[in-house]
Design an enzyme around this catalytic site. Structure first.
Site: not given
Ligand code: ARG
Length: 274
Positions: A259, A165, A64
């Site tokens: 993201c 988020h 990630d």
């Molecule tokens: N798989 C990552 C997580 O769950 C995705 C992050 C996405 N980032 C964001 N800024 N929304 O943390």
């Protein structure tokens, strides 16, 4: 105006190796070649907007790390480093810290015992920092961070695990304008947004599911995943220039355009933008 600067991380070691949000299923892997292509296309579109792209070196075992939005909250030459909620992502912190320090930022550690996921949960609209909490970042952590930076913060509780988020359900476009997906917030949060963002536009559920709110704004350009036609026509009517690009492989991890980026010189909507 100076050149917009954006931090990204190539998806060399990207994959769905664990499940920390409802979008992720290790049974539904990302297509590696396609992910590389989609990432390169996004990078090229951002370069076409006049942005300079800096890169964090990808690290095996940190799938990630591509989601650089979570690295830190950048505020001028200071950066409040993330402290991830889930152990699976905590190994990223040292790499983001090293990059920021090597490139001239004063890195501030987040307050101990709080989780904080950087620009993923902390977005300026004008002089106000809108800060998402409950799913990934802690409300009291936000409070401590703004005391460090001396800015005004409005905490917003996130109530739907699919929008874990803030940048999945809210996107500032300009100091007085933003888009949001109302159902991701509670009544109080919706009221805070309505009272503090003069021009606030709703995104429909089907497009929110396609990560319409996870947009990168550079000047008047607004870059999103495909599948957001209603938002794009709204943006055109408001004199923005929407661009879409397929990001299906990153949606499998619960992420999309925004993201995959961290704006280093201040978001378009941020009052402090350099
Ligand atoms: N798989 C990552 C997580 O769950 C995705 C992050 C996405 N980032 C964001 N800024 N929304 O943390």
């Amino acid at each position: 105006m100076s050149t917009p600067q954006i931090l990204m991380c190539p998806p060399q070691f990207y994959g769905i190796e664990y499940e920390i949000n409802p979008w992720m299923s290790t049974a539904r892997q990302a297509d590696h070649a396609l992910a590389n292509q989609q990432w390169a296309d996004l990078r090229a579109i951002l370069e076409k907007t006049g942005s300079t792209i800096a890169e964090v070196v990808p690290v095996a075992g940190l799938p990630d790390l591509v989601f650089t939005a979570n690295a830190a909250l950048v505020f001028g030459k200071r950066a409040v480093l993330a402290h991830f909620k889930h152990a699976q992502r905590q190994g990223e912190e040292v790499h983001f810290r090293a990059w920021l320090e090597a490139n001239g930022w004063e890195v501030i550690a987040p307050p101990p015992n709080f989780s904080f996921e950087g620009a993923g949960d902390a977005l300026f609209c004008g002089d106000t920092l809108f800060a998402g909490y409950r799913m990934r970042s802690d409300a009291r952590g936000h409070q401590a961070i703004v005391e460090l930076l001396g800015v005004r913060v409005l905490p917003l509780e996130l109530v739907d695990p699919y929008y874990y988020h803030l940048d999945t359900c809210f996107c500032p476009l300009a100091p007085d304008e933003a888009i949001y997906f109302p159902a991701a917030f509670d009544d109080y949060g919706r009221r805070v947004l309505a009272e503090n963002v003069p021009h606030l536009h709703e995104v429909a559920e089907v497009e929110a599911r396609n990560f319409a709110c996870n947009a990168v704004v550079v000047g008047k350009s607004v870059i999103t995943n495909t599948g957001c036609p209603e938002l794009h026509s709204l943006l055109r009517s408001l004199d923005y220039n929407p661009v879409d690009t397929p990001l299906s492989e990153f949606v499998k991890a619960g992420g999309s355009a925004k993201c995959l980026t961290l704006r280093l010189d201040g978001e378009e909507a941020a009052g402090w933008k350099v």
